[in-house]
Design an enzyme around this catalytic site. Structure first.
Site, PDB file in Angstrom:
ATOM      1  CG  HIS A  38      -2.049   0.937   1.203  1.00 40.64           C
ATOM      2  ND1 HIS A  38      -1.919   2.261   1.513  1.00 40.64           N
ATOM      3  CD2 HIS A  38      -3.354   0.735   0.899  1.00 40.64           C
ATOM      4  CE1 HIS A  38      -3.099   2.867   1.413  1.00 40.64           C
ATOM      5  NE2 HIS A  38      -3.986   1.967   1.041  1.00 40.64           N
ATOM      6  CG  PHE A  39      -0.729   1.978  -3.118  1.00 37.99           C
ATOM      7  CD1 PHE A  39      -1.663   1.016  -3.486  1.00 37.99           C
ATOM      8  CD2 PHE A  39      -1.154   3.104  -2.444  1.00 37.99           C
ATOM      9  CE1 PHE A  39      -3.018   1.196  -3.208  1.00 37.99           C
ATOM     10  CE2 PHE A  39      -2.509   3.285  -2.161  1.00 37.99           C
ATOM     11  CZ  PHE A  39      -3.436   2.332  -2.526  1.00 37.99           C
TER      12      PHE A  39
END
Lengths: 157, 93
Positions: A38-39
């Site tokens: 993430h991410f």
């Protein structure tokens, strides 16, 4: 924050039982496996973990208001707004207040800021129930000591 | 000035998105209107605010669990309205 242990709060900086408010602080870790997904290459603190940060702050407030005799559990999240991205290493200030102390539940208003800028806010409903057992109550008391939650006797108000 | 029942019915209609005209004094909040315990917390919060009281939900639940009361006594809306009127009267006494 110790994301791997789901400990989103680093310390309680103020607890006011008369006003039923709490202030806490947390630093987002520089590195976490959370950021690998993430991410990839663009690490952002997930919004759900910001909700949990507000919930844990609200929870410490409610458990203190209840003199460590009852335990709050997150039941509902309303009007959650995420106003800006949160990055690894960022220091967060969290505030929460009890809007309503009901029978078996509490409503809190919580918000997170960073360097004075609003990050997110929400209204939370917590069920307030007896501790499931003595071991969990002791665990919560130990965590409270680690976070610097003032004892009921020494808290404001 | 609206009655206690009307206030409750309006709260339930708004909170749970239930048509107002389907809510009657004889409605059972759980059995007839299908309100679950989490939604009832929202209703309790709105009732507490509207009437300046604290619905003793834990006490009521305990009484039902102990067989000392039925859910009808607290969750049929005309009965809930009567309980609220008692709490409001007790607050003013």
């Amino acid at each position: 924050m110790r994301l791997e242990y789901f400990q989103l709060i680093d310390r309680v900086t103020d607890l006011n039982l008369a006003d039923r408010t709490i202030r806490t602080e947390a630093t987002v870790p520089q590195d976490s496996t959370v950021f690998e997904g993430h991410f990839p290459g663009y690490p952002l603190m997930p919004g759900v973990l910001l909700v949990e940060t507000m919930a844990q702050s609200s929870g410490w407030l409610v458990v203190a208001v209840n003199k460590f005799e009852r335990m709050p559990f997150l039941a509902a999240v309303k009007d959650a707004k995420f106003r800006t991205f949160v990055l690894p290493g960022q220091v967060l200030q969290v505030t929460a207040s009890v809007e309503h102390d009901g029978s078996g539940y509490a409503i809190t208003n919580a918000k997170i800021t960073s360097a004075g800028k609003p990050i997110c806010d929400a209204t939370l409903t917590l069920r307030v129930m007896p501790f499931p057992n003595g071991e969990i109550r002791q665990h919560m008391c130990d965590q409270a000591a680690r976070l610097g939650v003032p004892s009921v006797e020494t808290a404001h108000g | 000035m609206s009655s206690t029942f009307d206030t409750i019915a309006n709260i339930i209609a708004e909170t749970c998105d239930i048509p107002r005209d389907s809510i009657t004094p004889e409605s059972h909040a759980i059995n007839d209107l299908g309100i679950d315990s989490l939604d009832f917390l929202d209703i309790a919060f709105a009732i507490d605010k509207a009437f300046g009281i604290k619905l003793p939900l834990e006490q009521w639940t305990q009484e039902v669990n102990d067989g000392k009361a039925t859910t009808d006594q607290y969750f049929v809306l005309k009965n809930l309205a009567a309980r609220i009127d008692e709490l409001v009267a007790a607050k003013g006494a």
